[in-house]
Enzyme design. Structure first.
Site, PDB file in Angstrom:
ATOM      1  N   HIS A  51      -5.324   2.251  -1.211  1.00 39.88           N
ATOM      2  CA  HIS A  51      -5.596   3.503  -1.885  1.00 39.88           C
ATOM      3  C   HIS A  51      -6.759   4.187  -1.506  1.00 39.88           C
ATOM      4  O   HIS A  51      -7.942   3.666  -1.101  1.00 39.88           O
ATOM      5  CB  HIS A  51      -5.800   2.984  -3.342  1.00 39.88           C
ATOM      6  CG  HIS A  51      -4.823   2.417  -4.108  1.00 39.88           C
ATOM      7  ND1 HIS A  51      -4.812   0.868  -4.096  1.00 39.88           N
ATOM      8  CD2 HIS A  51      -3.712   2.768  -4.621  1.00 39.88           C
ATOM      9  CE1 HIS A  51      -3.600   0.672  -4.687  1.00 39.88           C
ATOM     10  NE2 HIS A  51      -2.949   1.580  -5.101  1.00 39.88           N
ATOM     11  N   ASP A  95      -9.972   2.672  -2.521  1.00 36.44           N
ATOM     12  CA  ASP A  95     -10.172   1.186  -1.972  1.00 36.44           C
ATOM     13  C   ASP A  95     -11.272   1.198  -0.928  1.00 36.44           C
ATOM     14  O   ASP A  95     -11.936   0.515  -0.834  1.00 36.44           O
ATOM     15  CB  ASP A  95      -8.959   0.429  -1.547  1.00 36.44           C
ATOM     16  CG  ASP A  95      -7.993   0.319  -2.578  1.00 36.44           C
ATOM     17  OD1 ASP A  95      -8.232   0.274  -3.717  1.00 36.44           O
ATOM     18  OD2 ASP A  95      -6.815   0.082  -2.163  1.00 36.44           O
ATOM     19  N   MET A 132       0.021   2.142   5.829  1.00 34.42           N
ATOM     20  CA  MET A 132       0.406   2.923   4.722  1.00 34.42           C
ATOM     21  C   MET A 132      -0.876   3.187   3.875  1.00 34.42           C
ATOM     22  O   MET A 132      -1.790   2.465   3.861  1.00 34.42           O
ATOM     23  CB  MET A 132       1.276   1.768   3.804  1.00 34.42           C
ATOM     24  CG  MET A 132       1.713   2.611   2.696  1.00 34.42           C
ATOM     25  SD  MET A 132       0.681   2.193   1.155  1.00 34.42           S
ATOM     26  CE  MET A 132       1.813   0.785   0.453  1.00 34.42           C
ATOM     27  N   GLU A 191       7.399   4.442  -5.257  1.00 39.71           N
ATOM     28  CA  GLU A 191       7.496   2.989  -5.839  1.00 39.71           C
ATOM     29  C   GLU A 191       8.058   2.920  -7.299  1.00 39.71           C
ATOM     30  O   GLU A 191       7.144   3.395  -8.036  1.00 39.71           O
ATOM     31  CB  GLU A 191       6.350   2.183  -5.693  1.00 39.71           C
ATOM     32  CG  GLU A 191       6.417   0.745  -6.039  1.00 39.71           C
ATOM     33  CD  GLU A 191       4.842   0.146  -5.590  1.00 39.71           C
ATOM     34  OE1 GLU A 191       4.301   0.534  -4.887  1.00 39.71           O
ATOM     35  OE2 GLU A 191       4.706  -1.008  -6.178  1.00 39.71           O
ATOM     36  N   LYS A 249       8.723   1.195 -11.187  1.00 34.91           N
ATOM     37  CA  LYS A 249       8.354   0.145 -12.040  1.00 34.91           C
ATOM     38  C   LYS A 249       8.637   0.281 -13.246  1.00 34.91           C
ATOM     39  O   LYS A 249       8.491   1.551 -13.716  1.00 34.91           O
ATOM     40  CB  LYS A 249       6.522  -0.129 -11.803  1.00 34.91           C
ATOM     41  CG  LYS A 249       6.241  -1.288 -12.464  1.00 34.91           C
ATOM     42  CD  LYS A 249       4.610  -1.509 -12.347  1.00 34.91           C
ATOM     43  CE  LYS A 249       4.213  -2.886 -12.760  1.00 34.91           C
ATOM     44  NZ  LYS A 249       2.722  -3.144 -12.724  1.00 34.91           N
ATOM     45  N   GLU A 286       9.372  -2.742  -5.001  1.00 37.77           N
ATOM     46  CA  GLU A 286       8.545  -4.195  -5.001  1.00 37.77           C
ATOM     47  C   GLU A 286       9.229  -5.241  -5.825  1.00 37.77           C
ATOM     48  O   GLU A 286      10.067  -4.765  -6.715  1.00 37.77           O
ATOM     49  CB  GLU A 286       7.352  -3.851  -5.823  1.00 37.77           C
ATOM     50  CG  GLU A 286       6.544  -5.051  -6.035  1.00 37.77           C
ATOM     51  CD  GLU A 286       5.080  -4.887  -6.539  1.00 37.77           C
ATOM     52  OE1 GLU A 286       4.432  -4.045  -5.896  1.00 37.77           O
ATOM     53  OE2 GLU A 286       4.880  -5.684  -7.720  1.00 37.77           O
ATOM     54  N   HIS A 314       8.687  -5.664  -9.394  1.00 36.53           N
ATOM     55  CA  HIS A 314       8.829  -4.727 -10.213  1.00 36.53           C
ATOM     56  C   HIS A 314      10.604  -4.709 -10.708  1.00 36.53           C
ATOM     57  O   HIS A 314      11.041  -4.515 -11.936  1.00 36.53           O
ATOM     58  CB  HIS A 314       8.665  -3.372  -9.827  1.00 36.53           C
ATOM     59  CG  HIS A 314       7.193  -3.283  -9.549  1.00 36.53           C
ATOM     60  ND1 HIS A 314       6.405  -1.911  -9.166  1.00 36.53           N
ATOM     61  CD2 HIS A 314       6.146  -3.978  -9.806  1.00 36.53           C
ATOM     62  CE1 HIS A 314       5.230  -2.089  -8.678  1.00 36.53           C
ATOM     63  NE2 HIS A 314       5.029  -3.363  -9.187  1.00 36.53           N
ATOM     64  N   ASP A 369       7.443  -3.682  -1.010  1.00 30.93           N
ATOM     65  CA  ASP A 369       6.351  -4.693  -1.085  1.00 30.93           C
ATOM     66  C   ASP A 369       7.075  -5.821  -1.554  1.00 30.93           C
ATOM     67  O   ASP A 369       7.936  -6.045  -2.612  1.00 30.93           O
ATOM     68  CB  ASP A 369       5.771  -4.071  -2.401  1.00 30.93           C
ATOM     69  CG  ASP A 369       4.883  -2.766  -2.078  1.00 30.93           C
ATOM     70  OD1 ASP A 369       4.893  -2.479  -1.015  1.00 30.93           O
ATOM     71  OD2 ASP A 369       4.198  -2.116  -3.121  1.00 30.93           O
ATOM     72  N   ASP A 406       3.473  -7.864 -14.617  1.00 30.27           N
ATOM     73  CA  ASP A 406       3.628  -7.924 -13.240  1.00 30.27           C
ATOM     74  C   ASP A 406       2.764  -9.102 -12.634  1.00 30.27           C
ATOM     75  O   ASP A 406       1.570  -8.683 -12.806  1.00 30.27           O
ATOM     76  CB  ASP A 406       3.084  -6.555 -12.913  1.00 30.27           C
ATOM     77  CG  ASP A 406       3.217  -6.268 -11.312  1.00 30.27           C
ATOM     78  OD1 ASP A 406       3.879  -7.166 -10.601  1.00 30.27           O
ATOM     79  OD2 ASP A 406       2.842  -5.077 -10.543  1.00 30.27           O
ATOM     80  N   ASP A 437       2.714 -10.373  -9.417  1.00 34.19           N
ATOM     81  CA  ASP A 437       2.431 -10.189  -7.959  1.00 34.19           C
ATOM     82  C   ASP A 437       1.987 -11.801  -7.523  1.00 34.19           C
ATOM     83  O   ASP A 437       0.785 -11.924  -6.952  1.00 34.19           O
ATOM     84  CB  ASP A 437       0.973  -9.248  -7.939  1.00 34.19           C
ATOM     85  CG  ASP A 437       1.195  -7.902  -8.275  1.00 34.19           C
ATOM     86  OD1 ASP A 437       2.482  -7.503  -7.747  1.00 34.19           O
ATOM     87  OD2 ASP A 437       0.521  -6.927  -8.852  1.00 34.19           O
ATOM     88  N   ASP A 441       2.478  -7.383  -1.374  1.00 35.03           N
ATOM     89  CA  ASP A 441       1.617  -6.672  -2.541  1.00 35.03           C
ATOM     90  C   ASP A 441       1.746  -7.922  -3.419  1.00 35.03           C
ATOM     91  O   ASP A 441       2.500  -8.071  -4.525  1.00 35.03           O
ATOM     92  CB  ASP A 441       2.271  -5.545  -3.043  1.00 35.03           C
ATOM     93  CG  ASP A 441       1.512  -4.640  -3.991  1.00 35.03           C
ATOM     94  OD1 ASP A 441       0.267  -5.119  -4.134  1.00 35.03           O
ATOM     95  OD2 ASP A 441       2.112  -3.733  -4.541  1.00 35.03           O
TER      96      ASP A 441
HETATM   97  C1  GLT Z   1      -0.870  -1.591  -8.026  1.00 35.51           C
HETATM   98  C2  GLT Z   1       0.523  -1.678  -8.108  1.00 35.51           C
HETATM   99  C3  GLT Z   1       1.376  -1.984  -6.990  1.00 35.51           C
HETATM  100  C4  GLT Z   1       1.340  -0.633  -6.237  1.00 35.51           C
HETATM  101  C5  GLT Z   1       0.120  -0.120  -5.483  1.00 35.51           C
HETATM  102  C6  GLT Z   1       0.283   0.982  -4.842  1.00 35.51           C
HETATM  103  S1  GLT Z   1      -1.094  -0.327  -6.577  1.00 35.51           S
HETATM  104  O1  GLT Z   1      -1.491  -2.678  -7.559  1.00 35.51           O
HETATM  105  O2  GLT Z   1       0.794  -2.780  -8.905  1.00 35.51           O
HETATM  106  O3  GLT Z   1       2.396  -2.157  -7.003  1.00 35.51           O
HETATM  107  O4  GLT Z   1       2.204  -0.880  -4.944  1.00 35.51           O
HETATM  108  O5  GLT Z   1      -0.522   2.035  -5.771  1.00 35.51           O
HETATM  109 MN    MN Z   2       3.607  -2.532  -5.256  1.00 38.38          MN
HETATM  110 MN    MN Z   3       3.191  -5.521  -8.695  1.00 36.07          MN
END
Ligand code: GLT
Ligand code: MN
Ligand code: MN
Length: 389
Positions: A54, A57, A88, A181, A183, A219, A222, A247, A257, A259, A289
């Protein structure tokens, strides 16, 4: 069999993944800040092909232009020295207090405009560092109080922003593509553009002159939060030529979420995701991600990414075995029943073919009773994945 990542495997991750300090709703950070340059170096050294970030970041929010320029040249130096690329770029439109009730879908035109301004600068940053994909994740684009936003107007506002940014990219000749993206929720109670299907439908309503440069960034986590079949969702985007970025990670269905590291949950689904990408020679980066576990040490944040890459390669090897397994392939071939006459008749409509089809009789009982052998097929997949085969 070596499962060491190579540059040509195109593995990437986000700087925010390794830099995640463990802060969450119930607890303070557990790891010190990770300097972005050390982060890039660390990722290069474990074999990543590229990285994503980002704007904030890399260039802390509120930095002066000269500070920004200094960071950009330092990043370029580190990238050249380490042989790692920026694949990206994205814009953080969720963290600062000003975005507490959304960015592009805020009811305040000043916030919407500031969000576009911040995005324009993030796009410039990405273009300067060589990113060819710009991700738009609208984490704050949603609500908790249904009465607070007009949901139809919100879609229009979202569209306006995406079109504005896509036109800017085109106008600048950056050659970047936008990947939206989806979610379903978190951090908002409900987020607009909740699933891949929503995004694909939304893209079809965009101004035709930029529609071809906007796609989706699914993702896994998500998709599983929304209770979807991730393989099918992603396959639909791929079939439409709209899978611009992806992702990868892992997630127990329907929870927050998580991750988690790639491959750490539904191994069979992860396998079929790798199979989808590999069988279709999808050319995008294999991007993770993911977040370190809260108990992870400073060193272990890189083990997370190294582990994701290894697990991907292990599954890629399984895909090769699956594709070369004569019993499995034989069973799959047998599932397909061909009849050239019928294929021609139903391929595209004509009055003649509709008439001929209406006259055609079918051996219904034989068709219904055909043995498909799915018990055996699924067992073979299980055996292959668990090493029993
Ligand atoms: C954040 C989110 C991710 C996105 C990122 C891009 S930031 O961590 O949970 O799924 O891909 O903005
Ligand atoms: Mn993501
Ligand atoms: Mn995520």
């Amino acid at each position: 069999m070596s499962f060491e990542p190579k540059k040509e495997d195109h593995f990437t991750t986000g700087l925010w993944c390794t830099a995640f300090n463990g802060r969450e709703v119930f607890g303070t950070p557990v790891r010190p800040p990770l300097d972005p340059m050390d982060n890039i170096r660390g990722l290069a050294r474990i074999g990543c092909y590229g990285f994503a970030y980002h704007d904030d970041d890399l260039v802390p929010f509120g930095s002066s232009t000269s500070e920004r320029d200094r960071i950009v040249s330092e990043a370029k130096r580190v990238m050249d020295g380490e042989g790692i690329r920026n694949t990206m770029a994205t814009c953080n439109l969720f963290e600062q207090p000003v975005f507490k009730d959304g960015a592009f879908t805020s009811n305040d035109v000043r916030i919407r405009s500031f969000a576009v301004q911040k995005s324009l600068k993030a796009i410039d940053l990405g273009a300067e560092l060589g990113a060819n994909t710009y991700v738009m994740w609208g984490g704050r684009e949603g609500l908790e109080v249904e009465a607070s936003k007009n949901p139809v107007e919100s879609v229009k506002r979202y569209r306006e922003a995406v079109e504005f940014l896509a036109h800017y990219i085109q106008d600048q000749g950056y050659g970047m593509r936008i990947a939206i993206e989806p979610k379903p929720n978190e951090p908002r109670g409900d987020i607009f553009l909740a699933t891949i299907g929503h995004v694909l439908a939304f893209i079809s309503t965009l101004d035709a002159s930029i529609r071809d440069v906007v796609g989706v960034n699914p993702e896994i986590q998500h998709s599983r939060m929304a209770g979807m079949n991730t393989v099918h969702e992603v396959a639909q985007a791929l079939e439409m030529g709209k899978l611009y970025h992806f992702d990868l990670g892992a997630q127990k269905p329907t929870r927050y979420d998580q991750d988690l590291r790639f491959g750490s949950e539904d191994i069979k689904e992860s396998f079929f995701i790798v199979k989808l990408l590999e069988d279709h020679s999808w050319s995008g980066p294999r991007h993770f991600d993911v977040k370190p576990y809260r108990p992870d040490s400073v060193e272990e944040v890189f083990d997370l990414v190294a582990g994701c890459m290894r697990s991907y390669l292990v599954l890629r090897d399984k895909v090769e075995r699956f594709n070369n397994d004569s019993e499995i392939q034989g069973m799959i071939r047998e599932l397909e029943v061909c009849d050239d006459d019928l294929s021609t008749m139903t391929r595209s409509y004509s009055r003649g073919s509709a008439g001929a089809l209406k006259e055609r009789s079918f051996p219904l009982q034989e068709m219904a009773e055909r043995k498909l052998g799915y018990q055996r097929l699924d067992q073979l997949v299980f055996d292959l994945l668990t090493g029993a085969r």
